[in-house]
Design a protein around this motif. Structure first.
Motif, PDB file in Angstrom:
ATOM      1  N   GLY A 638     -13.199  -4.818   0.230  1.00 32.20           N
ATOM      2  CA  GLY A 638     -12.873  -3.768   1.198  1.00 32.20           C
ATOM      3  C   GLY A 638     -12.900  -4.276   2.626  1.00 32.20           C
ATOM      4  N   ASP A 639     -12.642  -3.346   3.518  1.00 37.76           N
ATOM      5  CA  ASP A 639     -12.537  -3.688   4.938  1.00 37.76           C
ATOM      6  C   ASP A 639     -13.822  -4.275   5.511  1.00 37.76           C
ATOM      7  OD1 ASP A 639     -10.058  -2.584   4.660  1.00 37.76           O
ATOM      8  OD2 ASP A 639     -10.615  -0.653   5.552  1.00 37.76           O
ATOM      9  N   ALA A 640     -14.927  -3.846   4.967  1.00 39.88           N
ATOM     10  CA  ALA A 640     -16.199  -4.336   5.506  1.00 39.88           C
ATOM     11  C   ALA A 640     -16.278  -5.848   5.427  1.00 39.88           C
ATOM     12  CB  ALA A 640     -17.354  -3.693   4.759  1.00 39.88           C
ATOM     13  N   MET A 641     -15.683  -6.414   4.406  1.00 38.73           N
ATOM     14  CA  MET A 641     -15.733  -7.869   4.248  1.00 38.73           C
ATOM     15  C   MET A 641     -14.867  -8.566   5.308  1.00 38.73           C
ATOM     16  SD  MET A 641     -17.906  -8.239   2.059  1.00 38.73           S
ATOM     17  CE  MET A 641     -17.866  -9.979   1.790  1.00 38.73           C
ATOM     18  N   VAL A 642     -13.841  -7.856   5.706  1.00 39.67           N
ATOM     19  CA  VAL A 642     -12.999  -8.404   6.772  1.00 39.67           C
ATOM     20  C   VAL A 642     -13.838  -8.487   8.042  1.00 39.67           C
ATOM     21  CG1 VAL A 642     -10.830  -8.126   8.046  1.00 39.67           C
ATOM     22  CG2 VAL A 642     -10.977  -7.348   5.679  1.00 39.67           C
ATOM     23  N   THR A 643     -14.563  -7.425   8.279  1.00 42.42           N
ATOM     24  CA  THR A 643     -15.424  -7.406   9.470  1.00 42.42           C
ATOM     25  C   THR A 643     -16.501  -8.487   9.371  1.00 42.42           C
ATOM     26  OG1 THR A 643     -15.087  -5.033   9.585  1.00 42.42           O
ATOM     27  CG2 THR A 643     -16.936  -5.915  10.848  1.00 42.42           C
ATOM     28  N   PHE A 644     -17.164  -8.558   8.243  1.00 43.41           N
ATOM     29  CA  PHE A 644     -18.282  -9.501   8.096  1.00 43.41           C
ATOM     30  C   PHE A 644     -17.846 -10.959   8.223  1.00 43.41           C
ATOM     31  CE2 PHE A 644     -20.515  -6.192   5.212  1.00 43.41           C
ATOM     32  CZ  PHE A 644     -21.077  -5.582   6.324  1.00 43.41           C
ATOM     33  N   THR A 645     -16.611 -11.244   7.821  1.00 41.64           N
ATOM     34  CA  THR A 645     -16.171 -12.640   7.861  1.00 41.64           C
ATOM     35  C   THR A 645     -15.185 -12.889   9.000  1.00 41.64           C
ATOM     36  OG1 THR A 645     -14.382 -12.203   6.323  1.00 41.64           O
ATOM     37  CG2 THR A 645     -16.447 -12.974   5.374  1.00 41.64           C
ATOM     38  N   ASN A 646     -15.099 -11.894   9.829  1.00 41.74           N
ATOM     39  CA  ASN A 646     -14.194 -12.037  10.963  1.00 41.74           C
ATOM     40  C   ASN A 646     -12.771 -12.317  10.499  1.00 41.74           C
ATOM     41  OD1 ASN A 646     -13.760 -11.915  13.698  1.00 41.74           O
ATOM     42  ND2 ASN A 646     -15.428 -13.337  14.177  1.00 41.74           N
ATOM     43  N   GLY A 647     -12.418 -11.678   9.432  1.00 38.44           N
ATOM     44  CA  GLY A 647     -11.044 -11.780   8.949  1.00 38.44           C
ATOM     45  C   GLY A 647     -10.780 -12.914   7.990  1.00 38.44           C
ATOM     46  N   VAL A 648     -11.801 -13.694   7.677  1.00 36.28           N
ATOM     47  CA  VAL A 648     -11.577 -14.794   6.723  1.00 36.28           C
ATOM     48  C   VAL A 648     -11.308 -14.222   5.332  1.00 36.28           C
ATOM     49  CG1 VAL A 648     -12.732 -16.705   5.543  1.00 36.28           C
ATOM     50  CG2 VAL A 648     -12.829 -16.524   8.034  1.00 36.28           C
ATOM     51  N   LEU A 649     -12.046 -13.234   4.994  1.00 34.00           N
ATOM     52  CA  LEU A 649     -11.759 -12.542   3.730  1.00 34.00           C
ATOM     53  C   LEU A 649     -10.967 -11.281   4.057  1.00 34.00           C
ATOM     54  CD1 LEU A 649     -15.182 -12.847   1.884  1.00 34.00           C
ATOM     55  CD2 LEU A 649     -13.121 -14.225   1.555  1.00 34.00           C
ATOM     56  N   LYS A 650     -10.080 -10.959   3.160  1.00 37.55           N
ATOM     57  CA  LYS A 650      -9.191  -9.829   3.432  1.00 37.55           C
ATOM     58  C   LYS A 650      -9.375  -8.715   2.409  1.00 37.55           C
ATOM     59  CE  LYS A 650      -7.011 -12.324   6.515  1.00 37.55           C
ATOM     60  NZ  LYS A 650      -8.120 -13.109   7.083  1.00 37.55           N
ATOM     61  N   SER A 651      -9.078  -7.513   2.848  1.00 36.67           N
ATOM     62  CA  SER A 651      -9.054  -6.401   1.888  1.00 36.67           C
ATOM     63  C   SER A 651      -7.607  -6.238   1.427  1.00 36.67           C
ATOM     64  CB  SER A 651      -9.557  -5.124   2.561  1.00 36.67           C
ATOM     65  OG  SER A 651      -8.869  -4.890   3.769  1.00 36.67           O
ATOM     66  N   ALA A 652      -7.457  -5.989   0.146  1.00 41.13           N
ATOM     67  CA  ALA A 652      -6.094  -5.942  -0.388  1.00 41.13           C
ATOM     68  C   ALA A 652      -5.532  -4.540  -0.261  1.00 41.13           C
ATOM     69  CB  ALA A 652      -6.115  -6.370  -1.848  1.00 41.13           C
ATOM     70  N   LYS A 653      -4.313  -4.476   0.120  1.00 41.67           N
ATOM     71  CA  LYS A 653      -3.644  -3.181   0.233  1.00 41.67           C
ATOM     72  C   LYS A 653      -3.131  -2.764  -1.135  1.00 41.67           C
ATOM     73  CE  LYS A 653      -0.276  -0.940   3.183  1.00 41.67           C
ATOM     74  NZ  LYS A 653       0.837  -1.208   4.106  1.00 41.67           N
ATOM     75  N   HIS A 654      -3.378  -1.531  -1.486  1.00 45.44           N
ATOM     76  CA  HIS A 654      -2.952  -1.069  -2.817  1.00 45.44           C
ATOM     77  C   HIS A 654      -2.570   0.399  -2.787  1.00 45.44           C
ATOM     78  CE1 HIS A 654      -7.315  -0.484  -2.419  1.00 45.44           C
ATOM     79  NE2 HIS A 654      -7.221   0.537  -3.256  1.00 45.44           N
ATOM     80  N   HIS A 655      -1.914   0.835  -3.796  1.00 43.84           N
ATOM     81  CA  HIS A 655      -1.620   2.255  -3.972  1.00 43.84           C
ATOM     82  C   HIS A 655      -1.480   2.554  -5.459  1.00 43.84           C
ATOM     83  CE1 HIS A 655       3.068   1.589  -3.636  1.00 43.84           C
ATOM     84  NE2 HIS A 655       2.585   1.187  -4.784  1.00 43.84           N
ATOM     85  N   VAL A 656      -1.380   3.829  -5.772  1.00 34.71           N
ATOM     86  CA  VAL A 656      -1.252   4.209  -7.190  1.00 34.71           C
ATOM     87  C   VAL A 656       0.054   4.970  -7.358  1.00 34.71           C
ATOM     88  CG1 VAL A 656      -2.262   5.524  -9.105  1.00 34.71           C
ATOM     89  CG2 VAL A 656      -3.762   4.340  -7.491  1.00 34.71           C
ATOM     90  N   VAL A 657       0.806   4.556  -8.342  1.00 34.10           N
ATOM     91  CA  VAL A 657       2.064   5.251  -8.667  1.00 34.10           C
ATOM     92  C   VAL A 657       1.998   5.662 -10.139  1.00 34.10           C
ATOM     93  CG1 VAL A 657       3.412   4.002  -6.933  1.00 34.10           C
ATOM     94  CG2 VAL A 657       3.202   3.046  -9.245  1.00 34.10           C
ATOM     95  N   ASP A 658       3.042   6.307 -10.603  1.00 32.28           N
ATOM     96  CA  ASP A 658       3.089   6.631 -12.038  1.00 32.28           C
ATOM     97  C   ASP A 658       3.054   5.347 -12.846  1.00 32.28           C
ATOM     98  OD1 ASP A 658       3.323   9.380 -11.727  1.00 32.28           O
ATOM     99  OD2 ASP A 658       5.510   9.265 -11.455  1.00 32.28           O
ATOM    100  N   ALA A 659       2.347   5.402 -13.933  1.00 29.13           N
ATOM    101  CA  ALA A 659       2.310   4.222 -14.802  1.00 29.13           C
ATOM    102  C   ALA A 659       3.694   3.994 -15.377  1.00 29.13           C
ATOM    103  CB  ALA A 659       1.301   4.437 -15.919  1.00 29.13           C
ATOM    104  N   PRO A 660       4.061   2.742 -15.593  1.00 26.00           N
ATOM    105  CA  PRO A 660       5.419   2.480 -16.096  1.00 26.00           C
ATOM    106  C   PRO A 660       5.575   2.925 -17.556  1.00 26.00           C
ATOM    107  CG  PRO A 660       4.139   0.450 -15.955  1.00 26.00           C
ATOM    108  CD  PRO A 660       3.290   1.531 -15.383  1.00 26.00           C
ATOM    109  N   GLY A 661       6.788   3.225 -17.904  1.00 26.58           N
ATOM    110  CA  GLY A 661       7.145   3.517 -19.299  1.00 26.58           C
ATOM    111  C   GLY A 661       6.355   4.672 -19.898  1.00 26.58           C
ATOM    112  N   GLU A 662       6.031   4.470 -21.167  1.00 27.13           N
ATOM    113  CA  GLU A 662       5.356   5.513 -21.943  1.00 27.13           C
ATOM    114  C   GLU A 662       4.040   5.969 -21.314  1.00 27.13           C
ATOM    115  OE1 GLU A 662       6.161   7.243 -24.976  1.00 27.13           O
ATOM    116  OE2 GLU A 662       8.022   6.601 -23.997  1.00 27.13           O
ATOM    117  N   GLN A 663       3.346   5.006 -20.689  1.00 24.13           N
ATOM    118  CA  GLN A 663       2.029   5.320 -20.130  1.00 24.13           C
ATOM    119  C   GLN A 663       2.103   6.419 -19.075  1.00 24.13           C
ATOM    120  OE1 GLN A 663      -0.186   2.034 -18.647  1.00 24.13           O
ATOM    121  NE2 GLN A 663      -0.392   1.073 -20.651  1.00 24.13           N
ATOM    122  N   GLY A 664       3.263   6.507 -18.449  1.00 24.01           N
ATOM    123  CA  GLY A 664       3.441   7.508 -17.384  1.00 24.01           C
ATOM    124  C   GLY A 664       3.468   8.928 -17.908  1.00 24.01           C
TER     125      GLY A 664
END
Ligand SMILES: O=C(O)CCC(=O)C(=O)O
Ligand SMILES: [Fe+2]
Length: 724
Positions: A638-664
């Motif tokens: 998460g973002d806190a790690m970005v702060t703690f490492t001064n940006g050396v570690l990053k938080s990944a951007k993500h989102h949730v969409v409908d699951a593909p195919g049958e799972q949706g």
């Protein structure tokens, strides 16, 4: 008194008595040392010589009566009956021996014996002729110690008989020589071994243990006594002044209370069985197959009941105790393989770094992590993206150089990594930190069970759910309904995911709890939530230790900012996204793009739908599915790690969409745990990272530069600091 007269007395006594016992007495005396050991009887040969002498004497007819008597006595004393008997014994024993070997007695021996017999008779005759001297009965002359046969033989000898029956064998030399005729001989013979009935004395004999339940039932009144004893003890403890006595009483009280507790638990288990049997009987009547509860299931049901009847504080304590016990046991039984479990830290292939623009001062970013369950444990896989061109590349710390000769990723694991990061990590290499890894074993199963048991909570009508609403800017914990539009989402679509945030502090009584729906506070669910919070936090700490080690800073650099026992925004999130309603991509989005605020985020999901933004420079806007893998948790920073490492570690951007195919087509549920810095943690770069790029950055800035998307925030209501 001369020996001969002693002998006479003995003989007389024997003569007067017909009793067997008396007979034995004579026998005993004759063999007593008083005769043998005096030497009067002497050796057999001496006796014989003396006998001969005696014989001569007895033939002297001119002797006066007194002198004759004296002479006879002298002869008698010289040839004692002991000696004679001994001689006979020896001969008969010799004969017996020979007979045993099938030999006949030798001629000289026969002659000797015959001579002795004759001599005896002569003495007897002389005595009779003299008339005044009492005579021993022939029976008394015999040496009965050698048994009845010999006695008989002597009797026959006296009557001149030569009859010679074989002597009966005796069990020992001390056994009686003769069997008394007074004892009736049984005619019964034991043919079949009849078992005698064994009688039991209930006072002393312990028979088969009685049925425990019956005993419990019959002696139930004892529990009342025990309870009153406990009360008395409590009173006594209050009154007692003496500390030592008080201690003793306390110990006794504890022991009695634990006995009562154990009994109650047993009763409870019995109740479970009884209830189950009752129910089963009913079902069987309806034609169902009977089903028997396993011991472990009985225990489980009883345990749940017990927890339900506990006060929340007691329950927490009990759970904590059980967890500690289980963990200790697990650790003890853990095979070496698990002791050796490793967290692999992946660094990207140089290809990636060459082809991508690195943002100013940001050398690498953690793209995502996948935890995989192995042999009941969890092995963590941390996928890291990095820009190798950067002069300050902390992941490749000078003390831990990137060594191309390190072992390759096991093929079994490669698809896992490549699937979730197929673009960003085409040929990952690995560094091998070896942190002690004892991953919580129940995390995955607890989250799975939670996933099933909490479906019901979302089935409630919206008005009910909104009574537990979180309050934006005030409290992060509670219900968030679907349909929220996030300004940070470039598509500005309303989200279709509803969720409940349940605080770690509420679960573990670090702060007083707010209200949650009954399905959540219901004991079994609450326990599962507690397990998830506790164990997920533990995994989070592991990840943070590994990262710190890899970055070349003290292992606790991050963990000390995320302490479990300190008040924090940590929470379990239960999410629900309904099945796909339309194929239109503009209708709604599960969750709009965002980064999470916390330090480490563990996601348990069973359906696809999560996407992370591609870091492939050729497709910067592309979203890649992170495919859920059974028994796997997905880990984000998460973002806190970005702060703690001064940006050396990053938080990944993500989102949730409908699951593909049958799972949706089906509703999607997920369980997320957010490890967040505790309330007192200073949100600034940790030691070693202060000088990297000035002030600490957050993920939003990273996003803006790398992905070109909206600045962070996303669904995280508390970003920027919420009041709890
Ligand atoms: O449900 C998911 O897969 C992700 C949820 C998530 O990203 C979040 O709640 O922040
Ligand atoms: Fe998220």
């Amino acid at each position: 008194m001369p020996l001969s007269s002693k002998l006479d007395q003995k003989l007389r006594a024997a003569e007067e008595s017909s009793d067997d016992e008396e007979y034995y007495e004579v026998t005993d005396r004759s063999s007593s040392p008083s005769i043998i050991e005096t030497g009067d009887g002497g050796e057999l040969l001496d006796s014989e010589e003396e006998d001969e002498g005696g014989e001569e004497g007895s033939e002297d007819e001119d002797m006066s009566a007194d002198a004759e008597e004296e002479e006879a006595k002298a002869q008698m004393s010289k040839v004692s009956f002991g000696a004679l008997a001994k001689a006979q014994d020896a001969l008969s024993a010799d004969r017996k021996r020979k007979r045993k070997r099938g030999e006949e007695p030798s001629k000289p021996q026969e002659d000797k014996l015959q001579a002795l017999r004759e001599r005896l008779q002569e003495i007897k005759a002389a005595k009779l002729a003299q008339g005044g001297v009492s005579q021993p009965k022939p029976k008394a002359k015999a040496r009965p110690t050698k048994g009845e046969e010999e006695k008989k033989k002597d009797e026959y000898d006296d009557s001149g008989s030569d009859s010679d029956t074989a002597p009966a064998a005796r069990s020992s030399k001390h056994a009686p020589a003769v069997q008394t005729s007074k004892k009736a001989v049984s005619r019964k013979r034991q043919v079949v071994d009849a078992k005698k009935p064994k009688f039991r004395d209930p006072r002393f004999d312990v028979g088969a243990p009685p049925d425990e339940n019956t005993v419990q039932h019959r002696y139930a009144f004892l529990n009342e006594y025990k309870q009153s004893e406990i009360n008395d003890l409590r009173e006594a403890i209050k009154k007692t002044k003496n500390e030592a006595d008080k201690e003793k009483l306390k110990k006794k009280l504890i022991s009695m209370e634990s006995q009562m507790k154990a009994q109650r638990n047993k009763d409870q288990q019995q109740n479970v069985i009884r209830e189950h049997k009752k129910m089963e009987r009913e079902l069987v009547k309806q034609g169902k197959q009977p089903f028997y509860l396993k011991k472990s299931e009985q225990k489980k049901i009883a345990l749940i009941e017990r927890f339900q009847n506990m006060k929340s504080k007691d329950r927490d304590r009990a759970i904590e105790r059980r967890r500690k016990k289980a963990t200790a046991k697990e650790r003890k039984n853990m095979p070496d393989e698990r002791h050796d479990a490793r967290v692999y830290l992946f660094v990207p292939d140089p290809y990636f770094s060459k082809s991508r623009e690195a943002p100013d001062g940001w050398d690498c970013g953690v793209r995502g992590m996948v935890l995989r369950q192995q042999n009941d444990g969890i092995t963590g896989y941390i996928a890291v993206m990095s820009d190798l061109r950067s002069p300050s590349l902390p992941l490749l710390h000078p003390h831990r150089p990137h060594r191309p000769d390190l072992p390759p990723i096991p093929p079994r694991l490669r698809p896992l990594i490549l699937r979730s990061n197929s673009r960003s990590l085409p040929h990952p290499r690995l560094l091998l930190p070896r942190p002690p890894l004892h991953p919580p074993r129940h995390l995955l199963s607890a989250s799975t069970r939670l996933h099933f048991t909490t479906r019901t909570v979302f089935a409630h009508p919206l008005p009910y759910k909104t009574t537990h609403d979180l309050i934006k800017g005030v409290s992060l914990f509670g219900y968030k309904r679907a349909g929220i539009v996030k300004a940070t989402d470039p598509t500005l679509r309303p989200d279709s995911t509803e969720f409940f945030n349940i605080a770690k502090d509420h679960l573990h009584a670090i702060t007083p709890s707010r209200s949650y729906p009954a399905e959540i506070t219901e004991k079994e669910t609450w326990i599962l939530l507690q397990t998830v919070a506790h164990d997920a936090h533990k995994v989070g700490m592991l990840v943070l230790r590994v990262l710190a080690t890899q970055l070349g800073i003290p292992p606790t650099s991050f963990t000390r900012k995320n302490e479990f026992a300190v008040r924090s925004g940590d929470h379990v999130r239960l999410t629900h996204k309904p099945a796909r309603v339309s194929d239109s991509t503009t209708a709604a989005i599960g969750l709009p793009s965002h980064t999470d605020f916390g330090s480490v985020i563990l996601l348990f999901n069973w359906l696809g739908g999560l996407q992370i933004q591609s870091y492939d420079p050729s497709t910067p806007e592309q979203w890649d599915f992170v495919r859920p893998v059974d028994g796997t948790a997905i880990i984000n920073l998460g973002d806190a790690m970005v702060t703690f490492t001064n940006g050396v570690l990053k938080s990944a951007k993500h989102h949730v969409v409908d699951a593909p195919g049958e799972q949706g087509r089906v509703d999607r549920y997920s369980v997320v745990y957010f490890v967040r810095p505790h309330d007192e943690a200073v949100m600034e770069a940790v030691e070693g990272f202060e000088h990297l790029g000035g002030k600490g950055r957050v993920a939003g800035k990273f996003e803006a530069k790398v992905g070109g998307g909206a600045v962070g925030g996303g669904v995280d209501e508390a970003k920027g600091g919420a009041v709890r």
